[in-house]
Design an enzyme around this catalytic site. Structure first.
Site, PDB file in Angstrom:
ATOM      1  N   CYS A 180      40.296  -0.923  15.223  1.00 45.83           N
ATOM      2  CA  CYS A 180      40.379  -2.150  15.998  1.00 45.83           C
ATOM      3  C   CYS A 180      41.079  -1.884  17.320  1.00 45.83           C
ATOM      4  O   CYS A 180      41.731  -0.862  17.494  1.00 45.83           O
ATOM      5  CB  CYS A 180      41.174  -3.191  15.226  1.00 45.83           C
ATOM      6  N   ARG A 201      36.131   1.724  21.215  1.00 45.93           N
ATOM      7  CA  ARG A 201      36.588   1.935  19.847  1.00 45.93           C
ATOM      8  C   ARG A 201      35.647   1.278  18.839  1.00 45.93           C
ATOM      9  O   ARG A 201      35.764   1.518  17.637  1.00 45.93           O
ATOM     10  CB  ARG A 201      38.002   1.362  19.674  1.00 45.93           C
ATOM     11  N   TRP A 206      37.159  -3.945  14.071  1.00 49.77           N
ATOM     12  CA  TRP A 206      36.135  -3.084  13.430  1.00 49.77           C
ATOM     13  C   TRP A 206      36.380  -3.267  11.948  1.00 49.77           C
ATOM     14  O   TRP A 206      37.411  -2.847  11.410  1.00 49.77           O
ATOM     15  CB  TRP A 206      36.344  -1.639  13.900  1.00 49.77           C
ATOM     16  N   ASN A 233      45.843  -3.466  13.277  1.00 51.52           N
ATOM     17  CA  ASN A 233      44.895  -2.361  13.213  1.00 51.52           C
ATOM     18  C   ASN A 233      45.413  -1.410  12.154  1.00 51.52           C
ATOM     19  O   ASN A 233      46.598  -1.077  12.156  1.00 51.52           O
ATOM     20  CB  ASN A 233      44.835  -1.662  14.585  1.00 51.52           C
ATOM     21  N   GLY A 234      44.542  -0.984  11.234  1.00 51.78           N
ATOM     22  CA  GLY A 234      44.976  -0.075  10.166  1.00 51.78           C
ATOM     23  C   GLY A 234      44.485  -0.590   8.827  1.00 51.78           C
ATOM     24  O   GLY A 234      43.613  -1.465   8.768  1.00 51.78           O
ATOM     25  N   GLU A 253      23.740  21.986   7.996  1.00 52.35           N
ATOM     26  CA  GLU A 253      24.387  21.084   8.948  1.00 52.35           C
ATOM     27  C   GLU A 253      24.730  21.829  10.246  1.00 52.35           C
ATOM     28  O   GLU A 253      24.591  21.283  11.341  1.00 52.35           O
ATOM     29  CB  GLU A 253      25.635  20.466   8.292  1.00 52.35           C
ATOM     30  N   LYS A 299      23.342  20.661  13.869  1.00 53.26           N
ATOM     31  CA  LYS A 299      24.232  20.361  15.002  1.00 53.26           C
ATOM     32  C   LYS A 299      23.809  21.164  16.219  1.00 53.26           C
ATOM     33  O   LYS A 299      23.705  20.643  17.316  1.00 53.26           O
ATOM     34  CB  LYS A 299      25.694  20.709  14.697  1.00 53.26           C
ATOM     35  N   GLU A 359      20.378  19.998  17.687  1.00 51.72           N
ATOM     36  CA  GLU A 359      20.474  18.663  18.291  1.00 51.72           C
ATOM     37  C   GLU A 359      21.051  18.678  19.699  1.00 51.72           C
ATOM     38  O   GLU A 359      20.563  17.985  20.574  1.00 51.72           O
ATOM     39  CB  GLU A 359      21.461  17.808  17.469  1.00 51.72           C
ATOM     40  N   HIS A 373      12.968  37.312   1.380  1.00 52.88           N
ATOM     41  CA  HIS A 373      11.649  36.846   0.938  1.00 52.88           C
ATOM     42  C   HIS A 373      10.826  36.305   2.103  1.00 52.88           C
ATOM     43  O   HIS A 373       9.842  35.599   1.889  1.00 52.88           O
ATOM     44  CB  HIS A 373      11.821  35.785  -0.156  1.00 52.88           C
ATOM     45  N   LYS A 395      21.216   6.998  18.101  1.00 57.26           N
ATOM     46  CA  LYS A 395      22.329   7.040  17.154  1.00 57.26           C
ATOM     47  C   LYS A 395      21.946   6.421  15.816  1.00 57.26           C
ATOM     48  O   LYS A 395      22.315   6.907  14.765  1.00 57.26           O
ATOM     49  CB  LYS A 395      23.535   6.308  17.762  1.00 57.26           C
TER      50      LYS A 395
HETATM   51  C1  F6R Z   1      22.730  14.037  13.093  1.00 53.00           C
HETATM   52  C2  F6R Z   1      22.646  12.616  12.843  1.00 53.00           C
HETATM   53  C3  F6R Z   1      21.478  12.093  12.104  1.00 53.00           C
HETATM   54  C4  F6R Z   1      21.908  11.014  11.116  1.00 53.00           C
HETATM   55  C5  F6R Z   1      20.691  10.357  10.457  1.00 53.00           C
HETATM   56  C6  F6R Z   1      21.103   9.324   9.431  1.00 53.00           C
HETATM   57  O1  F6R Z   1      23.873  14.398  13.812  1.00 53.00           O
HETATM   58  O2  F6R Z   1      23.525  11.875  13.224  1.00 53.00           O
HETATM   59  O3  F6R Z   1      20.795  13.106  11.448  1.00 53.00           O
HETATM   60  O4  F6R Z   1      22.726  11.602  10.153  1.00 53.00           O
HETATM   61  O5  F6R Z   1      19.887   9.749  11.426  1.00 53.00           O
HETATM   62  O6  F6R Z   1      21.845   8.308  10.000  1.00 53.00           O
HETATM   63  P1  F6R Z   1      22.772   7.397   9.134  1.00 53.00           P
HETATM   64  O7  F6R Z   1      23.833   8.246   8.533  1.00 53.00           O
HETATM   65  O8  F6R Z   1      23.310   6.374  10.084  1.00 53.00           O
HETATM   66  O9  F6R Z   1      21.909   6.785   8.054  1.00 53.00           O
END
Ligand code: F6R
Length: 605
Positions: A2, A27, A73, A99-100, A480, A484, A487, A503, A600
């Protein structure tokens, strides 16, 4: 995460409160509110939604010179007008923003209700104002009431209080949630973060845990929890507003990488009692655990990798089989779904269309559904039988970092919980729980390896391809790490089980190919090492990430994670690979927070 603002002075408070809250928008928030003190009464406005909606409720001529503001939040209780802050006592004489997380709010609420207090919201924060009221009624000295109140709270808090009893004064308290103070000729200020103050002053004081502050128009008094006066030492804040919002980092992604120790700490808060896990929402499920025949872990992208990790743990701890299926494939995979099926959905946003569609199918077949979600009140959280929240706070950078590591730890606790419910004793449980609790410090330690990862990432400068390998619990980490890197740096990156290289994929290895290898699982490490040597023999430059004990003299680039149970090595390794991807992308000059073609939250199937 928050946002809080507070002002008392010789000028109207409202302009500062609103501009401060807008400076804290980064935030993340889902509701907003303010209280102004006009001498005889507290006037509070609050609403679900954006600051603009709050501003619509306010008249133009609000000249009160003392007030507090908040953007919420949601963590306890969905985003709503009622749950929005400030919260007031019944007589509307005291108003509080927080906040917390108040861990013991349920006990406190019960105690207060026994004393006749009535609660209006689902928040943990409301207990703070009711406690203040209780102690103020006992003895009408606000400083003492605040000290008594915060001593009753376990968890984290940044609290800001206004009251008609002292209409020009703001009381502030802080523990494990941020709060900064400031002063100018117009008055005194407090806020969750420096950007809120920078238009007014650059001399700020970041409050320390266990301090309370009393703000009046021309001075700030600081005390410890014993009420003993403390010295206030101003520091000059060196950043401009934009970089301050990123906490002084170059990007949100880097800020979020560095937030992982506290995000993990918050996610694990209150999750253990001795060697037992604490997950009341799972205990309360109407499920016959002995009759579960199928378990599915379902998610997309990074969250899917967290599911692969959870599936391996589930098999290891419970001896039971489960399946992990990408949400986009789930509906077409003929899953066996009925009332004896347990489906676990993982999502940062809680809005991913494929995951939602899979959830709806599972529900239509009567499955038991659990979600691990970061955004409170999101669609997935609302539609599952039980929801567990990661406490990562808002994740702004497109590439997921802190959401992933908090998913790992929360899924870990969930799998331990399921083992308990199945009546299975997990071997080494005390060591695991001790190490889980220790993860925030481990993550701090591993963040100190940033310069080493930055140096190693220089290898990526002229690379078009990179490979990540690992076995068992190192495999989701490899996946992962590759995700990363691709991406944010657009380097083509693939992950393989180390034992699978020979293989097929080993055909791709040539002189100078960069291979990042994880060898943190003792039972399989020797085999992983021979797989790695196979790549070295073909000219690969190998970065080996391993535990403190593995003999690795023959490798040139070795990164050691701290000593931790192998079942938890995925967390420090993920942090290292985030840093590696970050600096790899920097080498390539990429826009790190907004990689091309990505959104996102993916709300289309
Ligand atoms: C990668 C990334 C995406 C999300 C995916 C699922 O860095 O952010 O691969 O993990 O789109 O998104 P959520 O977790 O919001 O369902």
């Amino acid at each position: 995460m928050c946002g809080i603002t507070g002002f008392t002075g010789s000028q109207p408070a409202l302009p500062f409160l609103l501009q401060g809250l807008s400076r804290l928008e980064y935030r993340g928030y889902d509701s907003a509110g303010i209280t102004l003190v006009n001498g005889k009464a507290l006037r509070t406005w609050k609403t679900k939604g954006r600051l603009a909606q709050l501003e619509e409720l306010l008249s133009k001529d609000l000249a009160e010179s003392c007030g507090i503001g908040h953007t919420r939040w949601a963590t306890h209780g969905v985003p709503s007008n009622m749950n929005a802050h400030p919260h007031m006592n019944e007589e509307e004489t005291i108003s509080v923003v927080h906040n917390g997380i108040v861990e013991n709010y349920a006990e406190l609420k019960e105690e207060l209700m026994e004393n006749g207090y009535v609660f209006h919201s689902e928040t943990d924060s409301e207990v703070i104002v009711q406690l203040l009221d209780y102690y103020y009624n006992e003895k009408p000295v606000m400083k003492e009431a605040l000290l008594k109140t915060v001593k009753r709270l376990t968890g984290s808090y940044a609290v800001c209080v206004t009251t008609i009893f002292e209409p020009d004064t703001i009381y502030v308290a802080k523990k494990e949630s941020p709060m900064v103070l400031g002063q100018s000729p117009e008055g005194t200020f407090c806020a969750s973060d420096a950007p809120a103050l920078l238009e007014y002053t650059r001399e700020i004081y970041p409050m320390q845990d266990g301090q309370i502050a009393i703000l009046n128009a021309d001075r700030i008094d600081l005390f410890d929890l014993k009420g003993k006066r403390q010295e206030l030492k101003w520091i000059h804040f060196p950043y401009d507003i934009q970089s301050a919002q990123k906490g002084g980092y170059d990007s949100y992604m880097m800020k979020e990488i560095h937030e992982q120790p506290s995000a993990i700490r918050e996610t694990l808060r209150g999750r253990f009692h001795g060697n037992k896990t604490v997950m009341p929402v799972i205990d309360q499920l109407d499920a016959d655990w002995d009759s579960i025949t199928n378990t599915y872990f379902i998610a997309c992208g990074t969250a899917y990798h967290a599911c692969i990790y959870a599936e391996i743990l589930y098999r290891r701890y419970t001896g039971k089989m489960s399946s992990v299926i990408p949400a986009s494939e789930f509906r077409y995979s003929n899953p066996s779904l009925n009332e004896h099926t347990l489906c676990i959905f993982v999502s940062q946003s809680g809005e991913t269309a494929d995951t939602l569609a899979a959830l709806r199918l599972a529900k239509s077949k009567g499955c038991i559904t659990i979600s691990v979600v970061n955004v409170l009140g999101s669609s997935i959280s609302r539609q599952t039988d039980a929801v567990l929240y990661t406490a990562a706070g808002p994740e702004i950078a497109v590439a997921s970092t802190k959401a992933y590591t908090t998913q790992l730890v929360l899924l870990h606790v969930l799998v331990l919980k399921l083992a308990e419910l199945y009546g299975i004793r997990v071997r080494g449980i005390s060591r695991l729980i001790r190490d889980l609790r220790h993860l925030p410090e481990i993550t701090e330690e591993v963040l100190a390896k940033e310069p080493q990862m930055k140096e190693l990432a220089k290898m990526l400068k002229d690379q078009k391809d990179a490979y990540f390998i690992g076995r068992q619990l190192d495999y989701p980490t490899a996946l992962e790490g590759a995700l990363k890197l691709k991406e944010i740096s657009y380097v083509h990156a693939d992950a393989y089980y180390a034992g699978e290289l020979k293989h097929g994929p080993i055909a791709l290895i040539e002189e100078n190919t960069v291979v990042t290898a994880m060898a943190t699982q003792p039972e399989i490490a020797a085999k992983t090492i021979s797989n790695i040597k196979e790549t070295v023999a073909r000219g690969a430059r190998v970065i080996l990430i391993t535990d403190p004990f593995m003999s690795a003299q023959e490798f040139e680039y070795v990164v050691r994670i701290p000593d931790i149970s192998p079942e938890l090595a995925a967390v420090p390794c993920a942090v290292l690979l985030q840093l590696f991807a970050y600096y790899g992308a920097m080498e390539k000059g990429c826009d790190i927070d907004k990689p091309r073609n990505l959104a996102k939250s993916v709300t289309v199937e």
